[in-house]
Motif scaffolding. Structure first.
Motif, PDB file in Angstrom:
ATOM      1  N   SER A  67       1.721   3.340   2.234  1.00 22.92           N
ATOM      2  CA  SER A  67       2.643   3.534   3.347  1.00 22.92           C
ATOM      3  C   SER A  67       3.903   2.689   3.204  1.00 22.92           C
ATOM      4  CB  SER A  67       1.944   3.196   4.675  1.00 22.92           C
ATOM      5  OG  SER A  67       1.614   1.817   4.735  1.00 22.92           O
ATOM      6  N   GLU A  85      -3.862  -1.196   3.585  1.00 19.60           N
ATOM      7  CA  GLU A  85      -5.126  -0.489   3.796  1.00 19.60           C
ATOM      8  C   GLU A  85      -5.151   0.947   3.271  1.00 19.60           C
ATOM      9  OE1 GLU A  85      -5.655  -0.665   8.001  1.00 19.60           O
ATOM     10  OE2 GLU A  85      -3.919   0.595   8.477  1.00 19.60           O
ATOM     11  N   THR A  86      -3.997   1.490   2.909  1.00 14.04           N
ATOM     12  CA  THR A  86      -3.941   2.891   2.495  1.00 14.04           C
ATOM     13  C   THR A  86      -3.659   3.018   1.004  1.00 14.04           C
ATOM     14  OG1 THR A  86      -3.068   3.485   4.686  1.00 14.04           O
ATOM     15  CG2 THR A  86      -2.864   5.122   2.937  1.00 14.04           C
ATOM     16  N   ASP A 113       0.847  -1.197   0.000  1.00 19.73           N
ATOM     17  CA  ASP A 113       0.000   0.000   0.000  1.00 19.73           C
ATOM     18  C   ASP A 113       0.881   1.247   0.000  1.00 19.73           C
ATOM     19  OD1 ASP A 113       0.846   0.386   2.625  1.00 19.73           O
ATOM     20  OD2 ASP A 113      -1.165   0.385   3.489  1.00 19.73           O
ATOM     21  N   THR A 149      -8.086   1.831  -5.256  1.00 15.79           N
ATOM     22  CA  THR A 149      -8.798   0.919  -4.368  1.00 15.79           C
ATOM     23  C   THR A 149      -8.386  -0.512  -4.668  1.00 15.79           C
ATOM     24  OG1 THR A 149     -10.660   0.586  -5.875  1.00 15.79           O
ATOM     25  CG2 THR A 149     -10.781   2.482  -4.359  1.00 15.79           C
TER      26      THR A 149
END
Length: 498
Positions: A346, A424-425, A344, A368
C-alpha cells in the motif's frame, strides 16, 4: 607556511585580479559577482571538465529561500500549469532562522544565519537575472492530493531546472558570457603570501606546477569528506567506511592551505551532512550518471530496521528535509553500517520514483515477512515481532496525510511521531541503505562577507571563503536546501568584495 614570496620570478606565472578556487555553486556565484563588477576572474577547477562541478553537480538542486508564498515566487520559478492547483505556504525569514537553530540545536552562527535568511531570495533572483533557471520541486516537496491539487511542505520549495547537473550547466554558460576564465584540471595546493597578504595560489596541472597571482583569492573548494583519513581523525572511528556521495576531489587541501597561513578553524569539525544511501548498488560513490538518485528519502512513510530486525530511530520525527542529513550517521552506527527501509504494497506507490525506480536499485521483494527476512538474512522472529509491535501501536483513528505533520503516531519505543502506517499488505519491499557522506561542517572561520579570519579574529588580507569551506552555519544537522542557498549568498558576498 605554504607561501611563495618570490613567485613573481617564476617562469610559469600568470596574473589575474580575482582567483576563485573550486567550480561548484559557491565558486561560480563568487566568480559571477566579481565579473559583473568588471574584475578579471579565473576560476580553478580541480577536476577535468567531465568531472567538474564539485558537490553541486550531484545535488537535486533544492535551494531553501524565504518567501511569502507562490505569488511572491512569480518571476523566479518557471511557469507550470500545475501552479493553478498548488498551495505554497509562505516561509518567512523568522521561520528559516528558527529552523536553522532547531536542527543545529542552537550551534549555528547567528550573524551568518541572519545574512543567509535575509538575502536568500534576492540572491536567487540575481542569479536568475544572469540566466540560472528555477522551478517548484513537485516531485520532491509535494504529494498530489485526491482532488488533483498540491500542497508544498517543509519550507523547501524551489530548485534548479535540471537539478545539480542543470545548475552547473547554467553556471558554466553564464561564466562564459561574463568572460570568466575557467581552468579545468587545475588543482590548487597552496597559497602565495607576500608581505602578509594572500597574493595568489600554486596549482598543479598536467603541464606541471604553476603560480597564479591575484589581488584576491576566494576559496570555495569544499570540505574534507572525500578523504577517509581526515574523516576518521575529525568525525571519528568508522567514518572512513562512509560512501562519498559527491565529488571525489573534496579532500581538504585548501582548508589545510588556509590553516597553514594562519586561518582560524570555523564551525563544527566533528559532524557532517550524511544520508541514507543505497548500500549495494555497484558504483555507489561519486556516480555522475545517477548522482542524487542513490539517496533513499521516502523513509518517513515506512520503517527502518537494522540487520537484527530492530527499529532504532523515529522515521517520522519531522519532514524529510529536517532529518535526512543526520540519519546517515545513525545508519553508520548499526551492525555492519547497514539498515533496511521496509514498505508494504500500500505504501510502495508513494515512494519517489526517481530514487526507488532507478537502474539497479537495491530492492528486495517478498510475498511474506518471513520470506523477506530470509532474503535479507534477518532473524524471522525478530523482524515479525518488530513489525507486529509497530502495527499494533498505531493510532489508526488519525488519517494518514504526508503533506502535513499528521501526528498519526506509532506509540512504541522508538516512537514514530508522524505518518505511521501498518506494514501488513504483501508484497513487502526492502531497500538496503548505508551512510552516504555529503559534506563536512567544519571549515575556516570568516566574517559575513567571507573574509577569512585568523586566530586573533583579524582579516587575512586578500583571502575569502564561501560554500562548504565556510564553517559556522551547520552543526549535527541542517535544513535541506540551505547548503546551496548558503553557497549562493556567501559566494555572491565574497565576490562582491574580491
Amino acid at each position: 607556511m605554504s607561501q611563495k614570496s618570490n613567485a613573481e620570478s617564476s617562469a610559469q606565472t600568470e596574473t589575474v585580479q580575482v582567483i576563485v578556487v573550486g567550480g561548484g555553486n559557491a565558486g561560480f556565484t563568487a566568480a559571477h559577482a566579481a565579473a559583473v563588477r568588471g574584475r578579471s576572474v579565473m576560476l580553478l577547477e580541480k577536476g577535468e571538465r567531465d568531472m567538474a562541478g564539485g558537490n553541486s553537480f550531484y545535488t537535486a538542486g533544492a535551494t531553501r529561500i524565504a518567501h511569502n508564498g507562490l505569488d511572491d515566487l512569480q518571476g523566479l520559478v518557471e511557469p507550470d500549469e500545475r501552479h493553478a492547483m498548488t498551495v505554497v505556504p509562505p516561509y518567512t525569514a523568522e521561520e528559516y532562522a528558527a529552523d536553522m537553530a532547531k536542527v543545529t540545536e542552537g550551534r549555528n552562527d547567528p550573524e551568518l544565519t541572519q545574512v543567509l535568511v535575509s538575502e536568500s531570495q534576492s540572491t536567487l533572483r540575481w542569479l536568475n537575472s544572469l540566466g540560472l533557471k528555477y522551478r517548484l520541486m513537485y516531485e520532491r516537496q509535494a504529494y498530489e492530493r485526491p482532488d488533483g491539487s498540491y500542497l508544498f511542505w517543509g519550507g523547501l520549495h524551489v530548485g534548479n531546472v535540471g537539478g545539480g547537473e542543470g545548475l552547473i550547466e547554467d553556471h558554466t554558460r553564464v561564466a562564459a558570457e561574463l568572460g570568466i576564465d575557467v581552468r579545468y584540471g587545475h588543482a590548487a595546493k597552496s597559497l602565495v603570501v607576500n608581505d602578509g597578504r594572500v597574493a595568489g595560489v600554486v596549482v598543479e596541472t598536467v603541464d606541471g606546477e604553476k603560480t597564479i597571482l591575484a589581488e584576491s583569492v576566494v576559496l570555495t573548494a569544499g570540505g574534507f569528506e572525500a578523504d577517509p583519513e581526515w574523516r576518521k581523525e575529525h568525525l571519528g572511528e568508522g567514518w572512513e567506511n562512509a560512501k562519498v556521495r559527491g565529488t571525489p576531489y573534496n579532500t581538504g587541501d585548501m582548508i589545510a592551505a588556509a590553516l597553514n597561513i594562519g586561518a582560524a578553524k570555523g564551525g563544527d569539525w566533528a559532524t557532517c551532512h550524511s544520508v541514507q544511501w543505497d548500500a549495494f548498488t555497484a558504483q555507489n560513490e561519486s556516480n555522475r550518471e545517477l548522482t542524487n538518485r542513490l539517496t533513499r528519502q521516502s523513509y518517513p512513510l515506512g520503517i527502518i530496521v537494522n540487520t537484527e530486525g530492530k527499529r532504532f530511530l523515529d522515521e517520522g520525527a519531522d519532514f524529510r528535509n529536517y532529518t535526512y542529513a543526520k540519519y546517515g550517521k545513525e545508519i553508520l552506527k548499526q551492525p555492519g553500517s547497514v539498515a533496511y527501509q521496509i514498505f508494504d504494497a500500500s505504501l510502495r506507490p508513494m515512494l519517489r520514483s526517481e530514487e526507488y525506480e532507478m537502474p539497479d536499485v537495491s530492492e528486495v521483494i517478498a510475498d511474506t515477512l518471513e520470506e523477506l527476512a530470509a532474503k535479507l538474512g534477518i532473524d524471522v522472529e525478530s523482524l515479525e515481532k518488530t513489525v507486529s509491535d509497530f502495527n499494533n501501536s498505531i493510532d489508526r483513528n488519525i488519517p494518514l496525510d504526508p503533506n502535513i505533520k499528521d501526528k498519526r503516531a506509532a506509540n512504541i519505543e522508538p516512537v514514530k511521531s508522524n505518518w505511521a502506517s501498518p506494514i501488513e499488505t504483501g508484497p513487502f519491499y526492502a531497500y538496503g541503505v548505508t551512510c552516504g557522506i555529503t559534506f563536512t561542517f567544519g571549515g575556516v572561520k570568516a566574517d559575513t562577507f567571507g573574509r577569512v579570519l585568523n586566530e586573533e579574529g583579524k582579516h587575512i588580507d586578500g583571502l575569502f571563503a564561501a560554500g562548504e569551506m565556510l564553517g559556522g552555519l551547520f552543526s549535527g544537522n541542517y535544513p535541506g536546501g540551505s547548503g546551496l542557498a548558503a553557497g549562493c549568498v556567501f559566494g555572491r558576498r565574497a565576490g562582491s568584495l574580491a
